[in-house]
Each structure stands twice: as C-alpha cells, then as structure tokens.
Write a protein that holds these residues in place. Sequence first.
Motif, PDB file in Angstrom:
ATOM      1  N   GLN A   1       0.827  -1.213   0.000  1.00 28.80           N
ATOM      2  CA  GLN A   1       0.000   0.000   0.000  1.00 28.80           C
ATOM      3  C   GLN A   1       0.863   1.265   0.000  1.00 28.80           C
ATOM      4  O   GLN A   1       0.533   2.260  -0.645  1.00 28.80           O
ATOM      5  N   VAL A   2       1.982   1.223   0.724  1.00 28.97           N
ATOM      6  CA  VAL A   2       2.903   2.364   0.745  1.00 28.97           C
ATOM      7  C   VAL A   2       3.472   2.611  -0.653  1.00 28.97           C
ATOM      8  O   VAL A   2       3.546   3.755  -1.118  1.00 28.97           O
ATOM      9  N   LEU A   3       3.865   1.548  -1.337  1.00 32.94           N
ATOM     10  CA  LEU A   3       4.404   1.695  -2.689  1.00 32.94           C
ATOM     11  C   LEU A   3       3.347   2.251  -3.637  1.00 32.94           C
ATOM     12  O   LEU A   3       3.649   3.085  -4.502  1.00 32.94           O
ATOM     13  N   LEU A   4       2.107   1.835  -3.461  1.00 29.38           N
ATOM     14  CA  LEU A   4       1.012   2.346  -4.291  1.00 29.38           C
ATOM     15  C   LEU A   4       0.772   3.829  -4.009  1.00 29.38           C
ATOM     16  O   LEU A   4       0.587   4.622  -4.934  1.00 29.38           O
ATOM     17  N   PHE A   5       0.796   4.208  -2.723  1.00 27.09           N
ATOM     18  CA  PHE A   5       0.613   5.615  -2.346  1.00 27.09           C
ATOM     19  C   PHE A   5       1.684   6.498  -2.994  1.00 27.09           C
ATOM     20  O   PHE A   5       1.405   7.636  -3.396  1.00 27.09           O
ATOM     21  N   SER A   6       2.893   5.996  -3.089  1.00 26.37           N
ATOM     22  CA  SER A   6       4.030   6.800  -3.546  1.00 26.37           C
ATOM     23  C   SER A   6       3.984   7.148  -5.031  1.00 26.37           C
ATOM     24  O   SER A   6       4.792   7.953  -5.506  1.00 26.37           O
ATOM     25  N   LYS A   7       3.057   6.565  -5.788  1.00 27.84           N
ATOM     26  CA  LYS A   7       3.013   6.806  -7.234  1.00 27.84           C
ATOM     27  C   LYS A   7       2.882   8.277  -7.592  1.00 27.84           C
ATOM     28  O   LYS A   7       3.383   8.726  -8.624  1.00 27.84           O
ATOM     29  N   ALA A   8       2.207   9.050  -6.736  1.00 22.53           N
ATOM     30  CA  ALA A   8       1.970  10.464  -7.043  1.00 22.53           C
ATOM     31  C   ALA A   8       3.156  11.350  -6.692  1.00 22.53           C
ATOM     32  O   ALA A   8       3.122  12.555  -6.948  1.00 22.53           O
ATOM     33  N   CYS A   9       4.213  10.795  -6.109  1.00 25.20           N
ATOM     34  CA  CYS A   9       5.350  11.594  -5.648  1.00 25.20           C
ATOM     35  C   CYS A   9       6.439  11.668  -6.709  1.00 25.20           C
ATOM     36  O   CYS A   9       6.748  10.673  -7.364  1.00 25.20           O
ATOM     37  N   SER A  10       7.041  12.834  -6.840  1.00 23.03           N
ATOM     38  CA  SER A  10       8.085  13.028  -7.850  1.00 23.03           C
ATOM     39  C   SER A  10       9.448  12.572  -7.350  1.00 23.03           C
ATOM     40  O   SER A  10      10.308  12.203  -8.145  1.00 23.03           O
ATOM     41  N   HIS A  11       9.688  12.633  -6.055  1.00 26.31           N
ATOM     42  CA  HIS A  11      10.959  12.214  -5.469  1.00 26.31           C
ATOM     43  C   HIS A  11      10.697  11.059  -4.506  1.00 26.31           C
ATOM     44  O   HIS A  11       9.890  11.189  -3.585  1.00 26.31           O
ATOM     45  N   LYS A  12      11.395   9.946  -4.705  1.00 27.84           N
ATOM     46  CA  LYS A  12      11.161   8.760  -3.879  1.00 27.84           C
ATOM     47  C   LYS A  12      12.504   8.273  -3.317  1.00 27.84           C
ATOM     48  O   LYS A  12      13.369   7.835  -4.080  1.00 27.84           O
ATOM     49  N   PHE A  13      12.636   8.363  -2.001  1.00 25.25           N
ATOM     50  CA  PHE A  13      13.890   8.024  -1.336  1.00 25.25           C
ATOM     51  C   PHE A  13      13.680   6.808  -0.442  1.00 25.25           C
ATOM     52  O   PHE A  13      12.833   6.836   0.460  1.00 25.25           O
ATOM     53  N   ALA A  14      14.459   5.750  -0.672  1.00 28.80           N
ATOM     54  CA  ALA A  14      14.458   4.588   0.212  1.00 28.80           C
ATOM     55  C   ALA A  14      15.835   4.519   0.871  1.00 28.80           C
ATOM     56  O   ALA A  14      16.836   4.267   0.184  1.00 28.80           O
ATOM     57  N   PHE A  15      15.894   4.777   2.163  1.00 28.22           N
ATOM     58  CA  PHE A  15      17.180   4.758   2.857  1.00 28.22           C
ATOM     59  C   PHE A  15      17.421   3.348   3.404  1.00 28.22           C
ATOM     60  O   PHE A  15      16.589   2.798   4.125  1.00 28.22           O
ATOM     61  N   TRP A  16      18.595   2.809   3.036  1.00 27.45           N
ATOM     62  CA  TRP A  16      18.916   1.406   3.312  1.00 27.45           C
ATOM     63  C   TRP A  16      20.388   1.294   3.655  1.00 27.45           C
ATOM     64  O   TRP A  16      21.242   1.851   2.956  1.00 27.45           O
ATOM     65  N   GLU A  17      20.680   0.595   4.730  1.00 28.20           N
ATOM     66  CA  GLU A  17      22.063   0.540   5.202  1.00 28.20           C
ATOM     67  C   GLU A  17      23.004  -0.175   4.234  1.00 28.20           C
ATOM     68  O   GLU A  17      24.228   0.036   4.276  1.00 28.20           O
ATOM     69  N   ALA A  18      22.477  -0.989   3.326  1.00 29.01           N
ATOM     70  CA  ALA A  18      23.327  -1.703   2.373  1.00 29.01           C
ATOM     71  C   ALA A  18      23.577  -0.904   1.089  1.00 29.01           C
ATOM     72  O   ALA A  18      24.360  -1.335   0.234  1.00 29.01           O
ATOM     73  N   SER A  19      22.923   0.241   0.943  1.00 30.18           N
ATOM     74  CA  SER A  19      23.126   1.053  -0.257  1.00 30.18           C
ATOM     75  C   SER A  19      24.482   1.745  -0.201  1.00 30.18           C
ATOM     76  O   SER A  19      24.963   2.128   0.865  1.00 30.18           O
ATOM     77  N   GLU A  20      25.088   1.935  -1.360  1.00 30.16           N
ATOM     78  CA  GLU A  20      26.357   2.655  -1.452  1.00 30.16           C
ATOM     79  C   GLU A  20      26.184   4.000  -2.153  1.00 30.16           C
ATOM     80  O   GLU A  20      27.153   4.699  -2.423  1.00 30.16           O
ATOM     81  N   ARG A  21      24.931   4.372  -2.450  1.00 29.96           N
ATOM     82  CA  ARG A  21      24.675   5.630  -3.162  1.00 29.96           C
ATOM     83  C   ARG A  21      24.549   6.776  -2.150  1.00 29.96           C
ATOM     84  O   ARG A  21      23.654   6.762  -1.305  1.00 29.96           O
ATOM     85  N   PRO A  22      25.424   7.790  -2.210  1.00 32.19           N
ATOM     86  CA  PRO A  22      25.300   8.919  -1.283  1.00 32.19           C
ATOM     87  C   PRO A  22      24.162   9.842  -1.707  1.00 32.19           C
ATOM     88  O   PRO A  22      23.806   9.913  -2.894  1.00 32.19           O
ATOM     89  N   LEU A  23      23.595  10.533  -0.743  1.00 36.21           N
ATOM     90  CA  LEU A  23      22.534  11.497  -1.036  1.00 36.21           C
ATOM     91  C   LEU A  23      23.183  12.828  -1.385  1.00 36.21           C
ATOM     92  O   LEU A  23      23.611  13.580  -0.520  1.00 36.21           O
TER      93      LEU A  23
END
Length: 245
Positions: free
Chosen positions: A156-178
């Motif tokens: 449901q959260v993923l469905l809600f996010s469809k209307a958003c232009s910026h989508k940030f998923a913060f995850w400790e295994a990611s190597e992409r800096p903000l």
Amino acid sequence: MQKFLINKEALSADKAAIHGQDAKHICKVLRLKPQDTISMTDGHGNDYTGCIDKASFECVEISILSEKKSLTESNLDLTLCTAMLKHNKMDGIIKQITQLGVTRWIPFYCKRSIPLSGQKKEQKQIERWQTIARESLKQCRRSCLVDIMPPMDFEQVLLFSKACSHKFAFWEASERPLTGVLPKENNKAVVLIGPEGGFEEEEIRLAVESGFISYSLGPRILRAETAAVSACGLIQYLLGDMGGR
C-alpha cells in the motif's frame, strides 16, 4: 509567544474559543488575562492573532484581531513512511518530524516490523499519535498538523508513492550517497525508512521497481528512529525550506 490550536468548530468570523487543558494552561501557567493578546492556528495553514475577552479554566473567549496565511510551512509536500517500531520510538519520531515540517506520516508493516495486535489497539495508537502531533505543533509554532495516516502494509505504501516526484528509500546496504537532488515540477517527496534490522533485499527490489532510489545515510548504522529524523532534515535541506536551495 506559544501558538494555540483552535478547532474550526470553535471559530467564527471574529470570535474563537479555547477549551480544556489549553484553557487551563493559558490561565494557570501563562497567567494570561482579558486584554492580553494570543497567537493561534487552525491547523490548516491559517494563523490568527486575538485578544482575550474572558478567561477561565474551562474556556477562554477571544476576539480575532487578524488572520494570515502561515509563513512556517515548507514548500515541500513531504511524506515520511516508517516501518512499525516499539511505541515510544514512534512517539519520538512524531515529535521530531513535526518540527521538521513533514506533511504526513505513514507507519507501515514489513517483514521485520513490530506488529500491533487488533483493530482497537491500532485505533488507540493512532489517537495517541494525533495528540502528540497536536502538542508538538504548538511547541514549534507550525500551522499545519502532520497528517497521521492509519498503518499500511508495504504494498500500500508503494502504491501511495506513485503520485510523488521524489522517492527516497534509505537502506544501510546502499552505497549511493545522497547528493544534490534537483526539484521537479511536482514538488512531492516520499521517504521510506525500514525497521530495526533493516529492509530485506526483496523489499528494496520492489521499492526500486516502484520508482524509489536507494540511498545511504553514511558509513554508520543508525537506529531506525534516528534515520527517520536525519533523512527528513536532509530532504528539507535539499528540496524544502531549510536552506539548501
């Protein structure tokens, strides 16, 4: 001066009334009396200045002197989605994100989140969170209440996010800096924060398929509630009204 929240039902063209604990606080703690001025908001972006006509522990009657649109609300429509944690941790998140100008908050269930047992308990928690949001609004002088939404499941959260232009998923295994995030025409952002123990890889995969980008919050492992507050501050800096643009 502290800002008080007034219900629209207690507001007319030139009069307002404050009841209950706030009325008692005005009289007993602040010791305000007739002819004193008072600052108010309706929780929907409108601010008022009033003059107290009558004051008692039960009710404070006020004449409206002026009305204006709030200058304390962010230009960014920011939604924070946090996986369910222990209740006192969720309470702290609401206090902090109110100060950071978050628009709405969605608690959600995922594989490693803490469940709430039963609909009655869930409703009781929502009411508690709404009370915390109201108290936090008065403290930080905001003019729009954080919209506390009922708990959702991950899909449901993923469905809600469809209307958003910026989508940030913060995850400790990611190597992409903000780094610098450019504003878009639809200035709506959603932030996804996992539970203690983090998201499972499959959940991040589903989020990425829904348009989220997975980011890191640095080399240290943050507690879930710390990550939620830190992420909101960073996004408000990059896209909102905290000085980055």
